[in-house]
Design an enzyme around this catalytic site. Structure first.
Site, mmCIF file in Angstrom:
data_model
loop_
_atom_site.group_PDB
_atom_site.id
_atom_site.type_symbol
_atom_site.label_atom_id
_atom_site.label_comp_id
_atom_site.label_asym_id
_atom_site.label_seq_id
_atom_site.Cartn_x
_atom_site.Cartn_y
_atom_site.Cartn_z
ATOM 1 N N LYS A 123 0.830 -1.206 0.000
ATOM 2 C CA LYS A 123 0.000 0.000 0.000
ATOM 3 C C LYS A 123 0.867 1.259 0.000
ATOM 4 C CE LYS A 123 -1.872 2.027 3.531
ATOM 5 N NZ LYS A 123 -2.623 2.360 4.765
ATOM 6 N N ASP A 141 -6.709 2.100 1.451
ATOM 7 C CA ASP A 141 -6.630 2.414 2.871
ATOM 8 C C ASP A 141 -8.033 2.245 3.456
ATOM 9 O OD1 ASP A 141 -8.107 4.590 1.996
ATOM 10 O OD2 ASP A 141 -6.718 6.110 2.755
#
Length: 213
Positions: A123, A141
């Site tokens: 990420k 997220d």
């Protein structure tokens, strides 16, 4: 929860691109090094908090070389108002040391090389590449996860699987769509008290959850 149809997906994508045409991160940075550090600090911490912390941190450690030889306790003192600051301080030092050792102090703008650095997962690597290089990548997220599920874009149980589904259905413009979904989730489709009445995607929401506005 009902999944969005292909037609709905196309419309949702178009509306995101229309409303967030020039969306960028709210993290404040002036270099790739500062961006990476900011993104690492932002894990489970607000961008607003990170932006309060980083000016003094970057003044003291303006590049990977200076951070690589920093005192761990001193780094902690700069970021101690950030969540998990002990682990983050350790990872920041290890990251900087590896960048100096392997990449002559320059942050590598490459997914696998970034993920080889301490504290940098998929990420974080994707967020850095999306923001700095407009890479056609998706990063999930808490905001993107919530939005994608409420809109029926994904039913996946994990962030990684959600990222795969979003990448598959959207295909392109992923860098803008990521930023759009982050901002949309942060300010409109909030976890608590979402602004449903003002939402331009209200008609496409699949959630059966009842919200008090």
């Amino acid at each position: 929860m009902k999944k969005a149809t292909q037609k709905e997906i196309a419309t949702i994508k178009a509306l995101f691109l229309e409303h967030y045409e020039s969306a960028v991160t709210e993290l404040k940075y002036s270099s790739l090094y500062e961006l990476l550090v900011s993104v690492m600090l932002s894990a489970q911490c607000t961008d607003k908090r990170v932006n309060l912390i980083t000016p003094a941190l970057f003044e003291r450690y303006p590049d990977a070389a200076s951070l690589s030889v920093a005192d761990l306790d001193e780094v902690k003192s700069f970021i101690n108002s950030c969540s998990f600051f002990n682990n983050k301080a350790t990872n920041l030092l290890k990251m900087a040391q590896k960048v100096v050792e392997l990449y002559d102090g320059e942050i590598p703008l490459d997914e696998q090389k970034l993920m080889g650095l301490a504290g940098v997962g998929q990420k974080t690597a994707h967020v850095v590449m999306i923001e700095y290089a407009n890479a056609n990548l998706m990063a999930v997220d808490t905001h993107v996860f919530r939005v994608s599920h409420r809109l029926g874009l994904s039913s996946a149980k994990t962030a990684i699987k959600t990222e795969e589904e979003l990448t598959k259905i959207f295909k392109n413009d992923l860098h803008t769509l990521h930023q759009a979904m982050v901002l949309f989730g942060r300010y409109t489709c909030k976890a608590v008290h979402p602004m449903c009445e003002a939402c331009f995607l209200n008609a496409y929401c699949k959630t059966t959850q009842t919200f008090k506005v």
